[in-house]
Design an enzyme around this catalytic site. Structure first.
Site, PDB file in Angstrom:
ATOM      1  N   TYR A  82      48.688  46.518  39.367  1.00  0.00           N
ATOM      2  CA  TYR A  82      49.912  46.084  38.691  1.00  0.00           C
ATOM      3  C   TYR A  82      50.462  47.193  37.795  1.00  0.00           C
ATOM      4  O   TYR A  82      49.714  47.955  37.190  1.00  0.00           O
ATOM      5  CB  TYR A  82      49.641  44.840  37.844  1.00  0.00           C
ATOM      6  CG  TYR A  82      49.445  43.580  38.653  1.00  0.00           C
ATOM      7  CD1 TYR A  82      50.469  43.063  39.444  1.00  0.00           C
ATOM      8  CD2 TYR A  82      48.239  42.887  38.613  1.00  0.00           C
ATOM      9  CE1 TYR A  82      50.286  41.902  40.177  1.00  0.00           C
ATOM     10  CE2 TYR A  82      48.046  41.720  39.344  1.00  0.00           C
ATOM     11  CZ  TYR A  82      49.077  41.237  40.130  1.00  0.00           C
ATOM     12  OH  TYR A  82      48.903  40.094  40.853  1.00  0.00           O
ATOM     13  N   LYS A 139      23.061  30.070  20.406  1.00  0.00           N
ATOM     14  CA  LYS A 139      24.453  29.618  20.388  1.00  0.00           C
ATOM     15  C   LYS A 139      25.270  30.406  21.412  1.00  0.00           C
ATOM     16  O   LYS A 139      24.843  31.438  21.915  1.00  0.00           O
ATOM     17  CB  LYS A 139      25.047  29.792  18.992  1.00  0.00           C
ATOM     18  CG  LYS A 139      25.059  31.225  18.481  1.00  0.00           C
ATOM     19  CD  LYS A 139      25.597  31.306  17.070  1.00  0.00           C
ATOM     20  CE  LYS A 139      25.606  32.744  16.563  1.00  0.00           C
ATOM     21  NZ  LYS A 139      26.187  32.851  15.213  1.00  0.00           N
TER      22      LYS A 139
END
Length: 822
Positions: free
Chosen positions: A717, A493
């Protein structure tokens, strides 16, 4: 590889031994750059035209702890490396072949030997795909078909396999008998004959005769009877008098007769007759090479008496093999076909056929080098090439090499020529190839891979490598912990925990896992469409997808009455009976599943319909890897045993029972029941047995810029990365859009560059991150590992306060996965 004592090997190769004759050897390596496997490998020092393996003995002894060497030159080696054992022979390559031949004698299962000028690797890989549901197959890695590659391939054989498939190639007379002794095929396949390496043979007859030596002791030989030369030489070869011939083709006397071939949009429909039995097979390819390769496979499957429905079904799902001829996305919307492996008329024709299948554009351009191995005079050769390009409707030729330039006048199409690859690359204008189909076809000496690199659509410079050998190792490690008869379900999965659903599932199918588990229906559909035929359980089925599940033969987890009611209604509409379902029981996780109080009603509903059959009953452990919660885990296991016993008694039959996940397999061996579910452990992650597992996934990137900064400068940033000393920082093209968690910024994460762990500096950005490489010898382009062997993914997870599952599954799809075998 089976273990052998040095004295055994010395007897096989009639060698002198300097050192300990009782030392055990359990693997063989020939490349000092390749990490050794096994506990005590033997290095074979092969002398080649460019390298001498003896030159690397010191490196292997001092840095890789290798102590057994097969050598042909002793010199001062015993004095320099006193703890080593040396097996001394005249010819190390021949000795390697002798050892492999001795090893081969230990196994009696069928072995398929494949030779011919083209198609060997494709046929081998397709046979592996087609036969792995029925056999545990050992086969040549990649194109290991040389004097060195064949013995290395055969040394892979052990008692765990049931079928061997090995290819053999030769470049000059006298080579095949050595390979025959190593492979000893019981079944032979002769693919075809062409002009590659023709310069070493007087004529094609001689080359066919040499290749046929591989089959002198085989029980059966498969080949195409439509190849007149091959058919004639085989008929004249008295050494094959005791070999049964299984032929295929349109020839009226072919054993597998091709009655009719019908071209369809996406392939060919082929009607065949074999022993008065009529079959129609469909192959998803239109080129003649794929037809030939597929028919060799079909003929072998008929010989092995593979179930006819399985045969027909599997052939339709054949996958392209990206070995020598690769299809890639090119620049400007173009299609790039890379076939820079070898160049002769036969392979050129095959490549052109493949090129013509690409319908994206009618503009077909071939970049072609001098053909170095043809057996023809240059003028006749390039006259044939010109006719071939004309017959195939090629629009444009770019010729590279002095010989093709000499005969430029023979080509009547748009054309241009260059003396070498470097000159072409200097003048190349990328935009001219937009929206075209490009075939790059050249001999290796021309280094056409440089051309392919320029014309290929650039992928992300950050990649995740998936080691398929490590996956198989980890699977077998956990299998080794199981009691006889206990099945294995493997979880694939979430894109196989970020590792790639189909690729991992395909390996698991090859290794004969019993079940696959996916989270959602669409994950199962993708696997089915990719040719995965193993039973697949959908763990989170939802209303609206039940019809799709039935269409693709996917089996649902049923965890409540609403889901069971809805699924029964879908089965009734589709006329399905006894469809497999898997009942989820709640033993304490309190997430999904039926409680003890609901079992009576559950049994009543199931027994009241013929539409479903309970294939398995299962539950989920909440704390299997947490020792301080073992009391709770044991209570879950006890309750599960009680609930499943009640269900089995009430249903009147015994469905499969499974509750152990990876942690449970490791810590609660008494509760394996009928099946276990392997999840994160397959990918090399464990809190208890990590030392026994191999790392599967490595996330790596490259440095794209270096900057020298002074104190007071800031990075990124919000100016979070503050420089406090003269520093060098490196930018790498991986960010949170790739799945790199923002919490790894500002020194929390440490990545490996040139053997040194370096910290992040500043925030993680969407597409980039910055690391502090002060004091480390680095340059632009250097590799940097985010996680892998070092740093391990567990350390990355720990740095951000999460679990490795989350780190793996967070790596985005835009990060290219590269799958490899060691």
């Amino acid at each position: 590889m089976q273990e052998y004592r040095v004295k055994q090997l010395a007897e096989v190769v009639e060698a002198k031994v300097v050192g300990d004759v009782e030392v055990v050897v359990d693997s063989v390596i020939i490349d000092s750059r390749t990490p050794a496997t096994g506990n005590n490998p033997m290095f074979v020092a092969i002398k080649g035209p460019n390298h001498d393996g003896h030159d690397y003995i010191g490196e292997l002894y001092n840095y890789q702890d290798i102590n057994v060497f097969l050598i042909s030159e002793v010199g001062d080696l015993p004095k320099l490396y006193p703890d080593a054992t040396f097996i001394v022979v005249e010819d190390t390559l021949y000795a390697l072949q002798q050892i492999a031949a001795f090893h081969r004698q230990n196994y009696k299962y069928p072995v398929i030997g494949i030779t011919g000028s083209n198609g060997k690797t494709i046929v081998k890989e397709w046979l592996n795909q087609l036969l792995s549901p029925d056999y545990r197959v050992v086969r040549s890695p990649k194109s290991f078909n040389s004097q060195v590659g064949v013995p290395l391939s055969v040394l892979q054989m052990d008692e765990s396999f049931e079928l061997g498939i090995f290819e053999a190639g030769i470049s000059q007379p006298g080579e095949m008998l050595n390979l025959e002794e190593v492979i000893k095929p019981t079944i032979g396949i002769f693919t075809n004959i062409g002009l590659a390496h023709q310069q070493s043979f007087d004529d094609l007859d001689e080359k066919v005769n040499e290749k046929l030596k591989l089959f002198k002791d085989s029980s059966v030989l498969i080949y195409c009877k439509d190849h007149e030369l091959v058919d004639r030489v085989i008929a004249e070869d008295v050494t094959l008098d005791n070999v049964d011939l299984l032929t295929w083709g349109k020839h009226p006397n072919a054993n597998v007769h091709v009655d009719e071939i019908v071209e369809v949009d996406e392939g060919k429909l082929i009607d065949i007759t074999y022993k008065d039995e009529h079959l129609r097979i469909s192959i998803p390819f239109t080129d003649s090479a794929s037809y030939e390769n597929a028919m060799h496979c079909v003929s072998l499957m008929l010989h092995l008496n593979v179930d006819r429905e399985d045969l027909v079904s599997r052939i339709t799902k054949l996958n392209p093999i990206a070995m020598r001829l690769e299809l890639k996305e090119g620049i400007g919307g173009s299609v790039l076909i890379n076939d820079s492996y070898n160049s002769d008329l036969g392979s050129l024709s095959i490549a052109l056929d493949f090129m013509l299948q690409q319908k994206k554009s009618n503009e077909k351009v071939i970049i072609l080098s001098d053909i170095l191995q043809s057996g023809y005079s240059s003028e006749l050769l390039y006259s044939k090439v010109a006719h071939l390009l004309e017959d195939k409707g090629i629009n444009e030729l770019i010729g590279i090499g002095p010989e093709i330039i000499r005969f430029a006048h023979l080509f009547d199409l748009k054309k241009e020529f260059y003396p070498d690859t470097t000159t072409f690359l200097k003048t190349l204008k990328r935009e001219r190839f937009a929206d075209k189909v490009i075939l790059v076809k050249g001999s290796r000496a021309f280094q056409f891979e440089k051309i392919s690199a320029v014309l290929e659509q650039k992928s992300h410079r950050t990649i995740m490598e998936i080691n398929l050998n490590a996956l198989a190792h980890n699977l077998n490690f956990y299998r080794g912990k199981l009691k006889p008869g206990v099945k294995t379900m493997v979880m694939v999965k979430a894109f196989s925990y970020g590792s790639g659903a189909y690729e991992v599932a395909n390996l698991l199918q090859f290794n004969r896992a019993d079940y696959l588990g996916v989270a959602y229906t669409d994950e199962g559909v993708v696997l089915r469409e990719a040719g995965i035929s193993l039973p697949i359980i959908v763990l989170n089925p939802s209303f609206g997808t039940y019809e799709l599940m039935v269409e693709y033969n996917l089996e649902p987890e049923i965890y409540n009455f609403e889901g069971l009611t809805d699924f029964i209604e879908v089965l009734k509409r589709n006329g399905e009976n006894h469809y497999n379902i898997h009942i989820k029981l709640d033993t304490g996780m309190h997430r999904l599943g039926f409680s003890t109080e609901q079992l009576s009603k559950l049994v009543e509903m199931i027994k009241g319909t013929d539409t479903v059959k309970v294939k398995s009953m299962f539950s989920h452990l909440a704390t299997s890897d947490e020792p301080d919660q073992d009391e709770f885990t044991l209570s879950q296991l006890t309750l599960f045993d009680k609930m499943t016993s009640q269900l089995s008694n009430s249903l009147g039959y015994n469905p499969i029972r499974h509750i152990l996940n990876t942690g449970g397999i490791e810590r609660f061996p008494d509760y394996q029941f009928d099946m276990v579910r392997l999840g994160i452990g397959l990918y090399g992650i464990s809190t208890t047995v990590a030392d026994s597992l191999r790392v599967v996934a490595t996330l790596r990137s490259r440095i794209i810029q270096l900057k020298e900064l002074k104190p007071g400068d800031t990075v990124g940033y919000s100016r979070r990365g503050v420089i406090t000393r003269p520093s060098v920082v490196a930018t790498i093209p991986v960010g949170y859009a790739d799945g790199l968690n923002r919490r790894l910024g500002n020194g929390a994460g440490k990545f490996l560059v040139n053997g040194v762990l370096v910290p992040t500096i500043g925030n993680i950005n969407m597409d980039t991150a910055v690391v502090d490489v002060t004091g480390v010898d680095v340059k632009v382009g250097d590799d940097i590992v985010i996680f892998g062997e070092n740093p391990p993914i567990t350390e990355i997870a720990k740095a951000i306060g999460t679990i490795p599952y989350e780190v793996l599954t967070s790596i985005s799809r835009r990060v290219k996965r590269i799958y490899y075998n060691e």
